[in-house]
Design a protein around this motif. Structure first.
Motif, PDB file in Angstrom:
ATOM      1  N   ASP A 195       0.842  -1.197   0.000  1.00 44.90           N
ATOM      2  CA  ASP A 195       0.000   0.000   0.000  1.00 44.90           C
ATOM      3  C   ASP A 195       0.880   1.252   0.000  1.00 44.90           C
ATOM      4  N   CYS A 220      -2.785  -8.917  -0.062  1.00 45.29           N
ATOM      5  CA  CYS A 220      -3.702  -7.783   0.082  1.00 45.29           C
ATOM      6  C   CYS A 220      -2.986  -6.559  -0.467  1.00 45.29           C
ATOM      7  N   LEU A 221      -3.357  -6.163  -1.682  1.00 41.60           N
ATOM      8  CA  LEU A 221      -2.634  -5.117  -2.402  1.00 41.60           C
ATOM      9  C   LEU A 221      -3.532  -3.912  -2.626  1.00 41.60           C
ATOM     10  N   GLY A 222      -3.027  -2.736  -2.273  1.00 44.50           N
ATOM     11  CA  GLY A 222      -3.743  -1.501  -2.538  1.00 44.50           C
ATOM     12  C   GLY A 222      -4.425  -0.921  -1.322  1.00 44.50           C
ATOM     13  N   ASP A 261      -1.354   2.791  -5.892  1.00 45.04           N
ATOM     14  CA  ASP A 261      -0.787   1.451  -5.908  1.00 45.04           C
ATOM     15  C   ASP A 261      -1.058   0.885  -7.298  1.00 45.04           C
ATOM     16  N   TYR A 282      -6.892 -10.181  -2.196  1.00 47.08           N
ATOM     17  CA  TYR A 282      -7.675  -8.941  -2.159  1.00 47.08           C
ATOM     18  C   TYR A 282      -6.891  -7.797  -2.786  1.00 47.08           C
ATOM     19  N   PHE A 283      -7.609  -6.994  -3.593  1.00 45.43           N
ATOM     20  CA  PHE A 283      -7.015  -5.824  -4.228  1.00 45.43           C
ATOM     21  C   PHE A 283      -7.922  -4.635  -3.981  1.00 45.43           C
ATOM     22  N   VAL A 305      -6.538  -0.312  -6.868  1.00 38.11           N
ATOM     23  CA  VAL A 305      -5.321  -0.600  -7.626  1.00 38.11           C
ATOM     24  C   VAL A 305      -5.549  -0.304  -9.104  1.00 38.11           C
ATOM     25  N   LEU A 315      -3.183  -3.809 -12.698  1.00 42.01           N
ATOM     26  CA  LEU A 315      -2.937  -5.100 -12.046  1.00 42.01           C
ATOM     27  C   LEU A 315      -3.006  -6.216 -13.080  1.00 42.01           C
ATOM     28  N   ILE A 317     -11.728  -7.600  -5.964  1.00 44.75           N
ATOM     29  CA  ILE A 317     -11.025  -6.446  -6.519  1.00 44.75           C
ATOM     30  C   ILE A 317     -11.947  -5.232  -6.478  1.00 44.75           C
ATOM     31  N   ASN A 340      -7.198  -3.250 -14.995  1.00 43.92           N
ATOM     32  CA  ASN A 340      -6.941  -4.411 -14.147  1.00 43.92           C
ATOM     33  C   ASN A 340      -7.340  -5.686 -14.890  1.00 43.92           C
TER      34      ASN A 340
END
Length: 218
Positions: free
Chosen positions: A50, A72-74, A87, A111-112, A115, A118, A135, A148
């Motif tokens: 993040d 877990c991104l973003g 992100d 989990y996004f 973002v 991606l 997402i 994405n």
């Protein structure tokens, strides 16, 4: 995680939402490759990214028996940030994910949040108590999400505990995004194996195969 100072609340008029802490946490990181690593039997989440992290790759890793989300991104609090603070340019490819959100059932397998750019491709995701893939950072129709791609993943036995989830679950507008060539089988509970919720838009959904779920699309 660390608690933000009072000045943050005064500026943004809310406390930032937080995800479950991760074993490997990257904040504002650039040009990081995480490859051929194993994340096993964790009481938290696996990897989190993040605070304007960009050009992050997670490839050829194993995630198994994770209490929270594998990745877990973003950020999940700020839907509209300038490009330098977003992100973005994230790759999650050729990983093995199994037995996720085994204790924190409200978490998804991967989990996004908010973002952009991606690429989630060629992963094997199995046995998640909630959605396998989520997402979308939150319920903000106007946001910075775009480009994405969820491509050529295999998903099995999602939604083993919770209802109102999906193997692939999206939230809000994500312009020029794509869900394609995924194989989804044996989702356990409602609703759709592909579930576009809360004003989802901007997706091109094509050439997915869905087998033995309660409904294929919702």
């Amino acid at each position: 995680g660390d608690v933000p100072p009072v000045e943050y609340y005064n500026k943004h008029h809310h406390w930032p939402l937080r995800t479950i802490p991760a074993a490997l946490a990257m904040h504002g990181a650039h040009h990081i490759n995480v490859t051929q690593c194993s994340f096993l039997r964790l009481g938290s989440s696996g990897v989190s990214v993040d605070e304007g992290s960009q050009s992050i790759r997670i490839t050829s890793c194993e995630f198994r028996d994770i209490s929270g989300s594998a990745v877990c991104l973003g950020n999940i609090s700020q839907p509209n940030l300038p490009l330098v603070e977003q992100d973005r340019l994230l790759t999650v490819a050729n990983n093995s994910f199994e037995s996720l959100a085994v204790e924190y059932h409200g978490a998804s397998g991967v989990y996004f949040g908010y973002v952009s750019e991606l690429m989630l491709s060629q992963n094997d995701i199995r046995n998640t108590s909630n959605s396998a893939i989520v997402i979308g950072g939150g319920f903000q129709q106007i946001n910075s999400m775009r480009n994405n791609k969820i491509i050529a993943n295999r998903i099995a036995f999602a939604c083993t505990h919770l209802v109102d989830c999906g193997s692939i679950y999206t939230i809000s507008a994500e312009n020029n995004s794509e869900i394609a060539y995924n194989y989804i089988e044996n989702q356990q509970k409602l609703y759709g194996s592909i579930y576009h919720d809360w004003r989802s838009s901007g997706f091109y959904v094509h050439h997915n195969v869905i087998v033995n779920g309660p409904m294929w699309l919702y």
